[in-house]
Design a protein around this motif. Structure first.
Motif, PDB file in Angstrom:
ATOM      1  N   ARG A 154      -6.539  13.820  -0.283  1.00 13.61           N
ATOM      2  CA  ARG A 154      -5.926  13.346  -1.532  1.00 13.61           C
ATOM      3  C   ARG A 154      -6.494  14.086  -2.734  1.00 13.61           C
ATOM      4  O   ARG A 154      -5.785  14.347  -3.708  1.00 13.61           O
ATOM      5  CB  ARG A 154      -6.158  11.840  -1.701  1.00 13.61           C
ATOM      6  N   MET A 202       0.845  -1.195   0.000  1.00  9.99           N
ATOM      7  CA  MET A 202       0.000   0.000   0.000  1.00  9.99           C
ATOM      8  C   MET A 202       0.882   1.247   0.000  1.00  9.99           C
ATOM      9  O   MET A 202       1.834   1.350   0.769  1.00  9.99           O
ATOM     10  CB  MET A 202      -0.904   0.016   1.244  1.00  9.99           C
ATOM     11  N   LYS A 203       0.549   2.201  -0.871  1.00 10.11           N
ATOM     12  CA  LYS A 203       1.254   3.475  -0.861  1.00 10.11           C
ATOM     13  C   LYS A 203       0.832   4.292   0.357  1.00 10.11           C
ATOM     14  O   LYS A 203      -0.320   4.271   0.764  1.00 10.11           O
ATOM     15  CB  LYS A 203       0.958   4.254  -2.138  1.00 10.11           C
ATOM     16  N   THR A 204       1.772   5.049   0.895  1.00 14.31           N
ATOM     17  CA  THR A 204       1.480   5.872   2.069  1.00 14.31           C
ATOM     18  C   THR A 204       0.343   6.840   1.788  1.00 14.31           C
ATOM     19  O   THR A 204      -0.492   7.117   2.659  1.00 14.31           O
ATOM     20  CB  THR A 204       2.740   6.648   2.495  1.00 14.31           C
ATOM     21  N   GLU A 205       0.300   7.354   0.564  1.00 10.87           N
ATOM     22  CA  GLU A 205      -0.749   8.311   0.212  1.00 10.87           C
ATOM     23  C   GLU A 205      -2.140   7.731   0.421  1.00 10.87           C
ATOM     24  O   GLU A 205      -3.086   8.453   0.762  1.00 10.87           O
ATOM     25  CB  GLU A 205      -0.584   8.760  -1.245  1.00 10.87           C
ATOM     26  N   ALA A 206      -2.286   6.432   0.239  1.00 14.27           N
ATOM     27  CA  ALA A 206      -3.595   5.799   0.394  1.00 14.27           C
ATOM     28  C   ALA A 206      -4.105   5.871   1.826  1.00 14.27           C
ATOM     29  O   ALA A 206      -5.305   5.713   2.072  1.00 14.27           O
ATOM     30  CB  ALA A 206      -3.533   4.342  -0.074  1.00 14.27           C
TER      31      ALA A 206
END
Length: 354
Positions: free
Chosen positions: A12, A1-5
């Protein structure tokens, strides 16, 4: 999982406010942020940096209350008026349930602050003369807890009709807080609504030291409201919103000598504004110059994009407002020094006919 998620979906998707510094540029004539063009010198007098400051420094609150003509209990000081905007949203709006309303074209932080806290944004675009569309506001009020109105309005520069503001306050009584953003009120002090606070318990006013007081880098703003509203804001403000040096310099700026110096800067700015407006009206590429009660001028140009880039390339940084509602072809020009105003006019004349 990307941190942005892991971030909130609303963050976002958020387009951050495009401040003058974020937009960048390489110039020596900065006329895109409505700042006073020259630095004002101060000397720190408080040397207690080992201690936390007061949440609401008494001397500063008392000086601003005296300056604004209100009681000390009707004042909150914050990190710029931008923090004041956030305080109202946090104190009065339930995320996912309540809404704020504002009237574009206007200052962009009302929407950004609401979106970052998950509060719905509603708009009631202004009429063709950039005055309030009261009928549209009334239609959209259900569920609105805070209404933001900027007067004088940024970026258009004109005052909002006081009769319309009274009608808005009557319309919103017992329904919503009305926050009047008076960031530029020093350039037209007779238009302040501070004297209305006793008549309207749901009225609040935002102020700043960033413009006429020449302290944009200090980040010091004020909210004026009745004590019931002030006490709610104090529940959500940070424990130490102002550093000791900020409070120290702000108090100096609000001394009798500081206020006198501010008024001299205002008189100088108004004189330079007159020079800039008269010069713009004589330039063929200028379609219209709009009335301003502030330290900036909004004008509509035949080819604003070309002119904006041309001046940018010459180190003259303006603010392009052409993507805002009803501002197609408009550039906003901060009133700088006399020399800076003349340089803008000379650069525009050089572009005529190209």
């Amino acid at each position: 999982m990307k941190t942005e998620a892991l971030a909130r979906a609303s963050v976002r998707a958020l387009t951050p406010y495009q401040s003058a510094r974020r937009l960048g540029g390489k110039g020596d004539v900065w006329l895109n942020a409505n700042e006073y063009p020259c630095a004002v010198e101060f000397t720190l007098t408080q040397q207690t940096l080992n201690r936390y400051p007061e949440c609401q420094p008494t001397a500063l609150i008392e000086r601003y209350a005296a300056y604004a003509g209100v009681k000390p209990g009707q004042v909150v000081v914050s990190r710029g008026a931008d923090e004041g905007i956030e305080l109202f949203i946090r104190a009065f709006c339930e995320p996912g349930q309540d809404a704020v309303l504002y009237c574009p074209p206007t200052y962009g932080m009302y929407s950004v602050s609401a979106e970052t806290t998950g509060v719905e944004c509603r708009t009631a675009p202004t009429l063709s003369d950039w005055q309030l569309d009261l009928a549209a506001i009334e239609q959209r009020l259900d569920g609105v807890k805070v209404v933001f109105v900027c007067s004088p309005n940024n970026p258009t520069g004109q005052l909002i009709n006081p009769d319309a503001l009274r009608a808005l306050l009557v319309m919103t009584r017992d329904r919503a807080i009305v926050v009047i953003d008076e960031a530029y009120i020093e350039f037209c002090p007779q238009a302040t609504l501070a004297g209305w606070l006793n008549d309207y318990p749901h009225l609040a006013i935002l102020r700043t030291l960033s413009k006429a007081f020449a302290l944009a880098g200090l980040r010091c703003g004020f909210t004026l409201a009745n004590e019931e509203v002030i006490n709610l804001l104090l529940k959500v403000i940070a424990p130490y919103p102002l550093s000791t040096p900020v409070a120290d310099i702000a108090a100096q700026a609000l001394s009798p000598a500081g206020i006198e110096a501010m008024r001299a800067r205002v008189a100088e700015t108004i004189e330079n504004r007159r020079l800039l407006v008269d010069g713009l009206k004589a330039i063929n590429d200028v379609e219209q110059v709009f009335t301003s009660e502030t330290n900036y001028v909004l004008a509509r140009f035949v080819d604003s994009g070309r002119l904006f880039k041309s001046l940018w390339d010459r180190g003259i940084i303006l603010r392009d407002q052409s993507k805002q509602t009803s501002l197609s072809g408009c550039l906003r020009i901060t009133v700088g020094t006399r020399a800076e105003c003349l340089r803008v006019l000379d650069a525009l004349r050089d572009q005529e006919g190209q």
